[in-house]
Design an enzyme around this catalytic site. Structure first.
Site, PDB file in Angstrom:
ATOM      1  CE  LYS A  77      -3.898   2.063   2.580  1.00  0.00           C
ATOM      2  NZ  LYS A  77      -4.810   1.906   3.725  1.00  0.00           N
ATOM      3  CB  SER A 157      -8.071   4.086   2.883  1.00  0.00           C
ATOM      4  OG  SER A 157      -7.272   3.355   3.816  1.00  0.00           O
ATOM      5  CB  SER A 181      -8.917   1.354   5.784  1.00  0.00           C
ATOM      6  OG  SER A 181      -9.592   2.585   5.793  1.00  0.00           O
TER       7      SER A 181
END
Length: 494
Positions: A77, A157, A181
């Protein structure tokens, strides 16, 4: 079967038997990534690094004793700092930032022989539930509604991570979870995602959103993969003052599949008005699966749950406004061009106006407001007290013998990109209704895919565990996964 469709456990076993090489496995993933630009999952590809790491892993695998993740290709990420590789938290204010250091999590993964395929899309500074606030553009869910070409959100997210794992672009991916998330995107894309206990995984080198809530975790194709991945990520880190100096158990060894006599709590407060019938039916089915496996089902009460969302959306923006104050155009990241006569105040204002997107600006303003002198007690202090009550609710339930808690993971299946765009951002915030309590209480939580809705989209359930009890939590998730038998994959359209 192409190699990129393997699970981490399958690939690990094949690599150790020398049936495949890490280079071949990595090339399979790189080829899939190049063919999947339409998903918007990978935003910085690192094929040279990946192949160099894969060759080193193959050399390591030639000798006995290689770690479980050795040679396994992963996505990282964009919130994790990776040395010499763009790490900009999907924000224009960090455009061009290449750290001179490695996050603790990626250091541990690389020390274990893992291969980095590249950096993954996300909501800007992890603020969002649909991956629509990214400076890179939207990540897209590989799933589609039956008979429809409407692009769906992969959740947020960690949307890029979820999309990449679900589409077999990588064997696993790192995510972060501040209010859901990891778990919400996992549920939206039919994969497994675990948020560990706060302090289990180091936050050092991860771009901060809300420091008392943020926690990194793995996103994978199975519960066993999550156990293997989490093992490598976890451990005490003296560079993170909130990192717990607690031994890391063998999470994979905990997957016995035996939960006879274990008590599963069903919180009545999660049966909310307006809950879709499909979510209600899925939850009921999950309860029956756990009962059939020998668990004891017990109705429980978490009375302060109804205050969780408002408390979260005071605390998280407050911490964000403090953390994001460092992005001022002085030391690193974006700096606005100034007109003659502009001073430092104008530099701050112009830099932040250009660098931060609308959702980040909104949360910074909310956070600054609730921390201001006239409102600190009315909002922030009150939210902190509510947070303590929410934590106490869980402590009471666990003290009464409950081993884990079963709830829905999300209030719906994945929605269309742009469908939640509204003048009222609260509609989007409601996506976190089942997940934020876990972050407020610092507990571990895992999302597991259990079925499909009427339009053919994945739906997941959430299990919440005792602090530091990820092993038993993963075992409960393993039982649920086996009982559900979820094997559906999205049809390739990208």
């Amino acid at each position: 079967m192409t190699l990129n469709t393997l699970t981490i456990a399958e690939a690990r076993d094949a690599l150790r038997k020398r049936e495949i090489t890490s280079v071949d496995l990595t090339m399979s993933c790189l080829t899939a990534i190049d063919a999947a630009d339409g998903l918007g999952a990978f935003v910085h590809k690192t094929p040279e690094i990946a192949l160099e790491q894969a060759r080193a892993a193959d050399a390591r695998l030639a000798a006995p004793g290689a770690p479980a993740l050795c040679g396994i290709p992963l996505g990282i990420k964009d919130l994790f700092c990776t040395k010499g590789v763009p790490s900009q938290a999907a924000s224009n204010i960090l455009r061009g930032f290449k750290p001179e250091y490695e996050s603790t999590v990626t250091t541990r993964l690389f020390d274990a022989g893992a291969v980095m395929l590249g950096k993954l899309n996300m909501d800007e500074f992890a603020m969002g539930s649909s991956n629509e606030t990214s400076c890179y553009g939207n990540a897209v869910n590989p799933w589609r509604r039956q008979g429809s070409n409407v692009a769906l959100t992969p959740g947020g997210s960690s949307g890029g991570s979820a999309s990449a794992v679900a589409a077999d672009l990588c064997l696993g991916a790192t995510g972060t979870d501040t209010g859901g998330s990891i778990r919400q995107p996992a549920a939206f894309t039919g994969i497994t995602g675990i948020k560990p206990t706060y302090g289990r995984v180091s936050r050092w080198g991860i771009v901060a959103f809300a420091s008392s809530l943020d926690q990194a975790g793995p996103m994978t194709k199975s519960v066993r993969d999550a156990a293997i991945f989490l093992q490598a990520m976890s451990g005490h880190d003296p560079k993170d003052s909130t990192s717990a100096d607690i031994a890391v158990p063998d999470f994979e060894a905990a997957l016995t599949g035996d939960i006879r006599g274990k008590v599963i709590g069903i919180p009545r407060e999660y049966r909310m008005d307006g809950m879709p019938a499909e979510i209600e039916a899925l939850w009921t089915r999950g309860i029956e699966m756990m009962r059939d496996a020998g668990a004891v089902i017990r109705d429980i009460s978490l009375p302060h749950t109804k205050y969780a969302l408002p408390a979260y959306y005071v605390i998280a923006p407050a911490e964000a406004s403090s953390n994001l104050a460092r992005y001022d155009g002085v030391k690193y990241g974006h700096r606005a061009k100034l007109a003659q006569g502009d001073g430092i105040t104008e530099m701050y204002e112009k830099t932040r106006a250009e660098g931060f997107g609308p959702e980040v600006q909104r949360r910074v303003m909310i956070g600054t407001y609730v921390l201001s002198a006239g409102f600190y007690d009315a909002y922030y202090n009150r939210a902190r007290k509510v947070r303590a009550l929410i934590k106490r609710d869980f402590e009471t339930v666990f003290a009464e013998g409950v081993d884990s808690i079963l709830t829905p993971a999300t209030p719906s299946a994945a929605f269309g990109l742009g469908e939640m765009a509204s003048a009222d951002p609260v509609e989007m915030y409601l996506n976190d209704v089942f997940t934020v309590t876990v972050n407020l209480a610092g507990l571990p939580g895992v999302a597991v895919p259990v079925g499909l809705d009427g339009q053919g989209l994945p739906l997941g359930l959430q299990l919440i565990g005792r602090p530091w009890d990820e092993g038993n939590l993963l075992n409960h998730a393993y039982v649920l996964e086996r009982a559900a038998g979820f094997v559906a994959k999205p049809e390739k359209w990208w």
